[in-house]
Design an enzyme around this catalytic site. Structure first.
Site, PDB file in Angstrom:
ATOM      1  N   ASP A 187      -0.206   5.045   0.941  1.00 27.98           N
ATOM      2  CA  ASP A 187      -0.490   5.989   2.026  1.00 27.98           C
ATOM      3  C   ASP A 187      -0.467   5.287   3.378  1.00 27.98           C
ATOM      4  O   ASP A 187      -1.190   4.306   3.601  1.00 27.98           O
ATOM      5  CB  ASP A 187      -1.856   6.635   1.812  1.00 27.98           C
ATOM      6  CG  ASP A 187      -1.853   7.599   0.641  1.00 27.98           C
ATOM      7  OD1 ASP A 187      -1.191   8.642   0.746  1.00 27.98           O
ATOM      8  OD2 ASP A 187      -2.497   7.308  -0.380  1.00 27.98           O
ATOM      9  N   ASP A 224       0.863  -1.162   0.000  1.00 29.11           N
ATOM     10  CA  ASP A 224       0.000   0.000   0.000  1.00 29.11           C
ATOM     11  C   ASP A 224       0.914   1.231   0.000  1.00 29.11           C
ATOM     12  O   ASP A 224       2.100   1.132   0.350  1.00 29.11           O
ATOM     13  CB  ASP A 224      -0.883  -0.038   1.251  1.00 29.11           C
ATOM     14  CG  ASP A 224      -1.696   1.220   1.435  1.00 29.11           C
ATOM     15  OD1 ASP A 224      -2.369   1.636   0.474  1.00 29.11           O
ATOM     16  OD2 ASP A 224      -1.659   1.787   2.536  1.00 29.11           O
TER      17      ASP A 224
END
Length: 231
Positions: free
Chosen positions: A15, A13
């Site tokens: 963020d 991922d």
């Protein structure tokens, strides 16, 4: 007993996992809500929305509004974020070291994010992330946001790696759930939520504060059943 498998790819991922952006997103959502005169529950909002696309979030907030207006509202929120991020965005501690460790091991790398293209570009330009990974998948590719597994499964397809040999790194429960639905083990980062937020997920193999002193595993459990319906 099903034997463990050797990891072949790491799916990150972005963020809150590679970049320390979640406090900046929180601030931008708070400003956005204030501009519209809406109340804002910081912790509850993150738990319910992290990993989803802005359109998915805004359709829940404004179910009767047209897509064109929702897109305009979403872009305003991201513009606020980028105004902050271009000055303040930093990497999660240990990010460069763990990516280098992965390359030394011959692992393939992907960024799998619900972020819009302009935000991905900002992070890649600021830190050179695009040069450090093999592919980037996002809803801009026509994929659904998390908790659907689409973004992770597409990355595995592009990398030519079976989902069971992928290890996902996530800071949000919806992302961990997306990995579980894809039949992938996951490492949870407590950059935004405490460890107990991830306690109920059977695919979590480790929980870490950041990548400082983190050593990549040499094996993954091969007992996760992917939900082939991509539900």
């Amino acid at each position: 007993m099903t034997p463990d498998v050797t990891p072949a790819a790491l799916l990150f991922d972005m963020d809150g996992t590679l970049i320390d952006s979640m406090p900046l997103h929180d601030r931008s959502w708070a400003v956005w809500h204030a501009e519209l005169g809406l109340p804002f529950d910081d912790a509850g909002f993150f738990a319910a929305t992290a990993g989803r696309t802005n359109l998915e979030i805004l359709r829940d907030l404004f179910p009767t509004r047209e897509t064109e207006e929702l897109e305009r509202l979403a872009e305003r929120k991201e513009a606020i974020y980028r105004e902050i991020a271009v000055r303040e965005l930093e990497l999660i501690a240990g990010t460069r070291a763990v990516l280098a460790q992965a390359r030394e091991r011959g692992l393939k790398l992907a960024i799998c994010t619900a972020a819009p293209p302009a935000n991905i570009a900002l992070a890649c330009e600021r830190f050179g992330l695009g040069e450090l990974v093999d592919t980037v998948t996002s809803p801009a590719d026509g994929l659904r946001g998390k908790p659907h597994p689409d973004i992770f499964l597409e990355a595995a397809r592009r990398l030519g790696v079976e989902p069971a040999r992928c290890l996902v790194f996530e800071d949000a429960p919806l992302g961990i759930e997306a990995a579980r639905r894809g039949g992938m083990a996951a490492v949870a980062l407590t950059t935004t939520l405490p460890a107990d937020a991830f306690a109920g997920f059977p695919n979590v193999v480790a929980t870490i504060a950041d990548f400082t002193d983190y050593s990549l595993p040499h094996s993954l459990p091969n007992s996760l059943d992917p939900e082939t319906s991509h539900a």
